[in-house]
Design a protein around this motif. Structure first.
Motif, PDB file in Angstrom:
ATOM      1  N   GLY A 290       0.822  -1.206   0.000  1.00 43.78           N
ATOM      2  CA  GLY A 290       0.000   0.000   0.000  1.00 43.78           C
ATOM      3  C   GLY A 290       0.854   1.253   0.000  1.00 43.78           C
ATOM      4  N   PHE A 291       1.914   1.229   0.812  1.00 40.51           N
ATOM      5  CA  PHE A 291       2.826   2.375   0.872  1.00 40.51           C
ATOM      6  C   PHE A 291       3.420   2.647  -0.512  1.00 40.51           C
ATOM      7  CE2 PHE A 291       7.017   4.242   1.342  1.00 40.51           C
ATOM      8  CZ  PHE A 291       6.823   5.243   2.270  1.00 40.51           C
ATOM      9  N   LYS A 292       3.866   1.576  -1.164  1.00 42.99           N
ATOM     10  CA  LYS A 292       4.550   1.740  -2.450  1.00 42.99           C
ATOM     11  C   LYS A 292       3.582   2.073  -3.582  1.00 42.99           C
ATOM     12  CE  LYS A 292       6.958  -2.113  -1.797  1.00 42.99           C
ATOM     13  NZ  LYS A 292       7.865  -3.234  -2.076  1.00 42.99           N
ATOM     14  N   ARG A 293       2.265   1.879  -3.332  1.00 42.42           N
ATOM     15  CA  ARG A 293       1.277   2.265  -4.330  1.00 42.42           C
ATOM     16  C   ARG A 293       1.277   3.787  -4.503  1.00 42.42           C
ATOM     17  NH1 ARG A 293      -3.424  -0.450  -2.332  1.00 42.42           N
ATOM     18  NH2 ARG A 293      -2.588  -2.356  -3.251  1.00 42.42           N
ATOM     19  N   PHE A 294       1.581   4.506  -3.417  1.00 38.98           N
ATOM     20  CA  PHE A 294       1.557   5.972  -3.473  1.00 38.98           C
ATOM     21  C   PHE A 294       2.937   6.597  -3.352  1.00 38.98           C
ATOM     22  CE2 PHE A 294      -2.850   5.307  -3.261  1.00 38.98           C
ATOM     23  CZ  PHE A 294      -3.480   6.481  -3.641  1.00 38.98           C
ATOM     24  N   TYR A 295       3.949   5.808  -3.016  1.00 37.76           N
ATOM     25  CA  TYR A 295       5.319   6.296  -3.053  1.00 37.76           C
ATOM     26  C   TYR A 295       6.083   5.405  -4.011  1.00 37.76           C
ATOM     27  CZ  TYR A 295      10.125   7.389  -1.972  1.00 37.76           C
ATOM     28  OH  TYR A 295      11.439   7.759  -2.095  1.00 37.76           O
ATOM     29  N   THR A 296       6.524   5.980  -5.145  1.00 36.26           N
ATOM     30  CA  THR A 296       7.131   5.133  -6.164  1.00 36.26           C
ATOM     31  C   THR A 296       8.619   5.410  -6.314  1.00 36.26           C
ATOM     32  OG1 THR A 296       6.346   6.759  -7.748  1.00 36.26           O
ATOM     33  CG2 THR A 296       5.038   4.768  -7.506  1.00 36.26           C
ATOM     34  N   GLY A 297       9.174   6.278  -5.447  1.00 32.60           N
ATOM     35  CA  GLY A 297      10.591   6.634  -5.571  1.00 32.60           C
ATOM     36  C   GLY A 297      11.516   5.558  -5.026  1.00 32.60           C
ATOM     37  N   GLU A 298      12.747   5.983  -4.748  1.00 32.97           N
ATOM     38  CA  GLU A 298      13.784   5.072  -4.279  1.00 32.97           C
ATOM     39  C   GLU A 298      13.562   4.745  -2.802  1.00 32.97           C
ATOM     40  OE1 GLU A 298      18.631   5.095  -3.701  1.00 32.97           O
ATOM     41  OE2 GLU A 298      17.620   6.881  -4.438  1.00 32.97           O
ATOM     42  N   LEU A 299      13.938   3.550  -2.386  1.00 30.66           N
ATOM     43  CA  LEU A 299      13.864   3.164  -0.976  1.00 30.66           C
ATOM     44  C   LEU A 299      15.276   2.952  -0.441  1.00 30.66           C
ATOM     45  CD1 LEU A 299      11.040   0.461  -1.175  1.00 30.66           C
ATOM     46  CD2 LEU A 299      10.818   2.764  -0.243  1.00 30.66           C
ATOM     47  N   ALA A 300      15.507   3.408   0.796  1.00 33.78           N
ATOM     48  CA  ALA A 300      16.809   3.161   1.419  1.00 33.78           C
ATOM     49  C   ALA A 300      16.901   1.719   1.883  1.00 33.78           C
ATOM     50  CB  ALA A 300      17.011   4.104   2.591  1.00 33.78           C
ATOM     51  N   GLY A 301      15.757   1.123   2.124  1.00 36.02           N
ATOM     52  CA  GLY A 301      15.750  -0.262   2.562  1.00 36.02           C
ATOM     53  C   GLY A 301      14.327  -0.700   2.802  1.00 36.02           C
ATOM     54  N   GLU A 302      14.118  -2.010   2.699  1.00 35.99           N
ATOM     55  CA  GLU A 302      12.789  -2.564   2.923  1.00 35.99           C
ATOM     56  C   GLU A 302      12.983  -3.819   3.754  1.00 35.99           C
ATOM     57  OE1 GLU A 302      10.744  -3.326  -0.702  1.00 35.99           O
ATOM     58  OE2 GLU A 302       9.061  -4.340   0.263  1.00 35.99           O
ATOM     59  N   VAL A 303      12.417  -3.836   4.959  1.00 39.00           N
ATOM     60  CA  VAL A 303      12.709  -4.940   5.864  1.00 39.00           C
ATOM     61  C   VAL A 303      11.408  -5.523   6.409  1.00 39.00           C
ATOM     62  CG1 VAL A 303      13.580  -5.440   8.180  1.00 39.00           C
ATOM     63  CG2 VAL A 303      15.029  -4.257   6.548  1.00 39.00           C
ATOM     64  N   TYR A 304      11.333  -6.842   6.397  1.00 36.31           N
ATOM     65  CA  TYR A 304      10.231  -7.525   7.077  1.00 36.31           C
ATOM     66  C   TYR A 304      10.746  -8.091   8.386  1.00 36.31           C
ATOM     67  CZ  TYR A 304       7.329  -7.177   2.936  1.00 36.31           C
ATOM     68  OH  TYR A 304       6.574  -6.694   1.918  1.00 36.31           O
ATOM     69  N   THR A 305      10.116  -7.709   9.497  1.00 35.34           N
ATOM     70  CA  THR A 305      10.549  -8.209  10.795  1.00 35.34           C
ATOM     71  C   THR A 305       9.683  -9.397  11.186  1.00 35.34           C
ATOM     72  OG1 THR A 305       9.026  -6.745  11.945  1.00 35.34           O
ATOM     73  CG2 THR A 305      11.215  -5.891  11.502  1.00 35.34           C
ATOM     74  N   LYS A 306      10.154 -10.097  12.220  1.00 31.79           N
ATOM     75  CA  LYS A 306       9.405 -11.242  12.715  1.00 31.79           C
ATOM     76  C   LYS A 306       8.136 -10.747  13.408  1.00 31.79           C
ATOM     77  CE  LYS A 306      12.308 -13.584  15.039  1.00 31.79           C
ATOM     78  NZ  LYS A 306      13.099 -14.418  15.929  1.00 31.79           N
ATOM     79  N   LEU A 307       7.029 -11.437  13.226  1.00 28.76           N
ATOM     80  CA  LEU A 307       5.793 -11.060  13.915  1.00 28.76           C
ATOM     81  C   LEU A 307       5.981 -11.269  15.422  1.00 28.76           C
ATOM     82  CD1 LEU A 307       2.914 -10.087  13.344  1.00 28.76           C
ATOM     83  CD2 LEU A 307       2.194 -12.458  13.384  1.00 28.76           C
ATOM     84  N   GLY A 308       5.640 -10.249  16.204  1.00 33.05           N
ATOM     85  CA  GLY A 308       5.794 -10.365  17.644  1.00 33.05           C
ATOM     86  C   GLY A 308       7.194 -10.040  18.139  1.00 33.05           C
ATOM     87  N   GLN A 309       8.060  -9.617  17.233  1.00 38.62           N
ATOM     88  CA  GLN A 309       9.421  -9.256  17.620  1.00 38.62           C
ATOM     89  C   GLN A 309       9.394  -8.092  18.615  1.00 38.62           C
ATOM     90  OE1 GLN A 309      12.000  -8.964  14.212  1.00 38.62           O
ATOM     91  NE2 GLN A 309      13.260  -7.397  15.143  1.00 38.62           N
ATOM     92  N   THR A 310      10.288  -8.130  19.593  1.00 32.20           N
ATOM     93  CA  THR A 310      10.274  -7.058  20.588  1.00 32.20           C
ATOM     94  C   THR A 310      11.569  -6.262  20.592  1.00 32.20           C
ATOM     95  OG1 THR A 310      10.956  -8.699  22.179  1.00 32.20           O
ATOM     96  CG2 THR A 310       8.643  -8.128  22.164  1.00 32.20           C
ATOM     97  N   ASP A 311      12.613  -6.801  19.982  1.00 32.30           N
ATOM     98  CA  ASP A 311      13.876  -6.079  19.981  1.00 32.30           C
ATOM     99  C   ASP A 311      14.215  -5.642  18.555  1.00 32.30           C
ATOM    100  OD1 ASP A 311      16.435  -5.784  21.968  1.00 32.30           O
ATOM    101  OD2 ASP A 311      16.993  -5.881  19.863  1.00 32.30           O
ATOM    102  N   TYR A 312      14.399  -4.332  18.372  1.00 31.03           N
ATOM    103  CA  TYR A 312      14.610  -3.810  17.013  1.00 31.03           C
ATOM    104  C   TYR A 312      15.990  -3.197  16.829  1.00 31.03           C
ATOM    105  CZ  TYR A 312       9.780  -4.848  16.342  1.00 31.03           C
ATOM    106  OH  TYR A 312       8.605  -5.531  16.244  1.00 31.03           O
TER     107      TYR A 312
END
Lengths: 382, 305
Positions: free
Chosen positions: A177-199
């Protein structure tokens, strides 16, 4: 029969009539399945309280609500829905917060001819191919707030956002959804673990990535953890997220770490209209706390139902459906209409987290997308 | 990937590992000494965090909050040991799992009943907040450094306690042969309560330390509990040394996997697929590690045969 006896009999009869409104022809029985225990309980409690506030304000509108706790478990939600449909004979179901629970309950419920009004969960699967004339999302379509965040990042002139979301369907929908309206360059794209508590690992990556802004979707406790750790890391890049991580129930736990963060929402307590002002005041008076996004959604859902009941009898499903589609109620969001797939067309705002006296809360700083419908209208054939 | 980023991520991994150790040490002690599987260990972690948040809100002192977390978790631990756990030592593991699972539900709803459904606020005190600059210009949050040092300090204290004190001798003896130690006139029931309270206090302290940089909410203990079980299975059930090594291994594997696996796959795949495969594999990394360890050391790294 003495006069006193007659009066008390009448009083009892009136009380019974009030309590068992379903006995009346024009009454409606609503089954509310929502999360009232465990970690996600705050959301369900807010949605319930908003809903019940509207029911209370409507007076004797002939609505009987049966409330049950789904414990955030799909199997429990399915059992409750079966029980409500089979033995309680409800006409309308509502209340589910989480998309995976909605996917488990909604298709079966609408297939049995029941109406489902969603106070929150609105997965894309139920907006596109899986849409149904009896299913209405009163909140939004799940992608909306993420799309608005993308639009905001693009309009604000950021060139290199770093985006992250949990690795599960709603997280993927979020970044899509984000990329549907922002089509420029990304510095990074990360998927985290569901329920992760330490970032810490992700924050170090953000620091090293050369990003100029951060978008994140981490609902519930994940967002609280991320924001606290992010603020403590000293990275200091501007942060944008959907309202879920910056809503009233959560802000108190994040504290000042959230100040200045921009978040996108279809509702805010400072939207300037009479219905919203009255809602915020009466919610505070009734429950002693500020309403959240979920409370506003619950409140609107009940008012939509009440408006439809005033126009049509629930036993005439077609007329009742048409009355729901008309959405003829004073939404706390101001303008509100349904798209052809029964999802809202509404403005999505950008809010900023501020301190009002001692309370940390949000104020609107702009509109991200006006009259946003959703991306799945064309896929919906009904 | 720069060397500095690698060093920063290694620090992050150590910090996660140290926190896991505080959880796992209690779990493994309790299992080692009493042969009890305690699923409610995560609840004690939650009790510590909530006690800390409540005391910090009332007094504004982080040190008092930490003390409160130790006291509250130890007290909760002692109470459930006396009231419930004590009846479970002679039962099989399934009964223990059932009863301690019930305790999770009781603790969760009890906490929600007392503190409400919304997450509580607990913050890093001012004197520990913000980043410090380390060698090579690494910006690293001071609080996380303090957690690493405090955790290693506690680990050292625990080893001294078990290796060098009379209580430690009793604990080790209880692990080896509980009938014999009882026959030698040691009050075994009192020892069990003590060990249980000690394990609970460690979990509570971990909850308070972590609560300052995470979300203090009902159910916060269960995700950590799962990791703690992975740690003690890798380290060898009952071994405190194994818990330390296992915790650091899990912390490092998880953090480094999350940071670098997507990038590594990016070298051989297109970016979108690399992100998906990398993230998925990073989520599995610690379980793959566990499976690998069990393949070669079925009783864990330091488990006794």
């Amino acid at each position: 029969m003495s006069i006193a006896r007659t009066i008390s009999t009448a009083a009892i009869a009136a009380a019974i009539a009030l309590g068992a409104a379903s006995a009346r022809a024009e009454g409606v029985k609503v089954g509310m399945i929502t999360t009232l225990s465990g970690g996600g309980a705050g959301l369900g409690i807010d949605a319930r309280d908003g809903f019940m506030l509207a029911v209370k304000q409507a007076g004797d509108a002939g609505i009987e609500v049966i409330i049950e706790d789904d414990q955030r478990k799909p199997d429990v939600a399915v059992q409750l829905a079966d029980k409500m449909i089979q033995s309680d004979k409800v006409d309308v179901l509502t209340g589910i917060i989480w998309s995976n629970l909605a996917m488990a309950v909604v298709p079966a419920a609408v297939a049995q001819g029941k109406f489902y009004l969603s106070v929150n969960a609105a997965p894309s699967a139920l907006a596109g191919k899986g849409c149904n004339p009896n299913y209405f999302s009163v909140a939004y379509q799940n992608d909306n707030l993420h799309e608005a965040a993308g639009a905001y990042i693009a309009n604000a002139g950021y060139k290199k956002p770093f985006i992250l979301a949990p690795n599960y369907p709603a997280g993927k929908d979020s970044l899509t959804g984000f990329k549907r309206f922002y089509t420029g360059e990304l510095a990074g794209e990360v998927y985290t673990k569901l329920g992760q508590t330490d970032y810490a690992a992700e924050i170090a990556q953000i620091r090293a990535s050369g990003a100029d802004s951060v978008f994140f979707f981490l609902p519930g406790g994940m967002g609280i953890s991320f924001m606290k750790q992010y603020a403590d890391s000293g990275v200091g890049l501007p942060v944008v997220g959907p309202a879920f991580s910056f809503d009233q129930g959560i802000l108190g736990a994040v504290g000042e770490a959230a100040l200045g963060v921009k978040n996108t929402s279809q509702w805010s307590k400072d939207i300037d209209n009479a219905a919203n002002k009255a809602f915020v005041e009466s919610f505070q008076a009734e429950y002693g706390r500020l309403p959240s996004l979920y409370a506003a959604q619950g409140f609107d859902t009940a008012n939509l139902l009440i408006s439809a009941l005033a126009k049509a009898d629930i036993s005439d499903a077609d007329a009742f459906r048409a009355a729901l589609e008309a959405a003829d109620f004073a939404s706390v969001r101001g303008d509100f209409a349904f798209a052809p797939n029964n999802h809202p067309i509404q403005d999505i705002y950008v809010r900023e987290v501020i301190k009002e006296g001692e309370v940390i809360t949000n104020k609107i700083v702009g509109v991200a997308i006006e009259d946003r419908s959703n991306a799945y209208v064309d896929e919906c054939k009904m | 990937m720069s060397t500095l980023l690698l060093i920063e991520q290694v620090l992050n991994g150590l910090q996660l590992g140290v926190m896991l150790f505080l959880m796992a040490a209690g779990l493994t002690l309790i299992f080692g000494v009493m042969g009890l599987i305690n699923l409610a260990h995560g609840s004690l972690y939650m009790v510590g965090a909530f006690a800390a948040a409540a005391v910090a809100a009332a007094t504004g002192s982080f040190l008092l909050a930490l003390a409160a977390s130790l006291a509250a978790a130890a007290a909760a631990g002692a109470v459930i040991e006396l009231g419930v756990i004590r009846r479970l030592y002679d039962r099989d593991h399934l009964d223990q799992v059932l009863a301690t699972f019930a305790l999770i539900l009781v603790f969760s709803e009890g906490t929600r009943w007392i503190f409400g459904s919304f997450p509580l606020f607990l913050e890093v005190p001012d004197y520990l907040s913000g980043p410090v600059t380390l060698f090579g210009g690494i910006q690293y949050p001071l609080y996380r450094l303090v957690i690493i040092l405090a955790g290693l300090g506690i680990a050292a204290g625990l080893f001294l306690l078990i290796g060098r004190t009379r209580i430690g001798i009793q604990i080790r003896a209880g692990e080896a042969d509980r009938e014999m130690i009882a026959a030698l006139g040691i009050d075994i029931t009192r020892l069990y309560t003590l060990v249980f309270a000690l394990g609970a206090a460690l979990a509570g302290l971990a909850g308070a330390l972590v609560g300052a940089i995470q979300s203090v909410q009902v159910g916060m203990g269960e995700p950590v509990l799962i990791l703690a079980f992975v740690v003690i299975v890798i380290g060898g059930i009952g071994s405190v040394k194994g818990a330390l090594v296992g915790a650091l291994l899990v912390g490092l594997t998880d953090t480094l996997g999350r940071s670098f696996l997507p990038g590594l796959f990016g070298l051989i795949m297109e970016p979108a697929a690399a992100t998906t495969v990398g993230s998925a594999l990073a989520s599995m990394a610690i379980y793959i590690l566990m499976a690998g360890v069990l393949l070669f050391r079925p009783r864990g790294l330091f488990g006794v045969a």
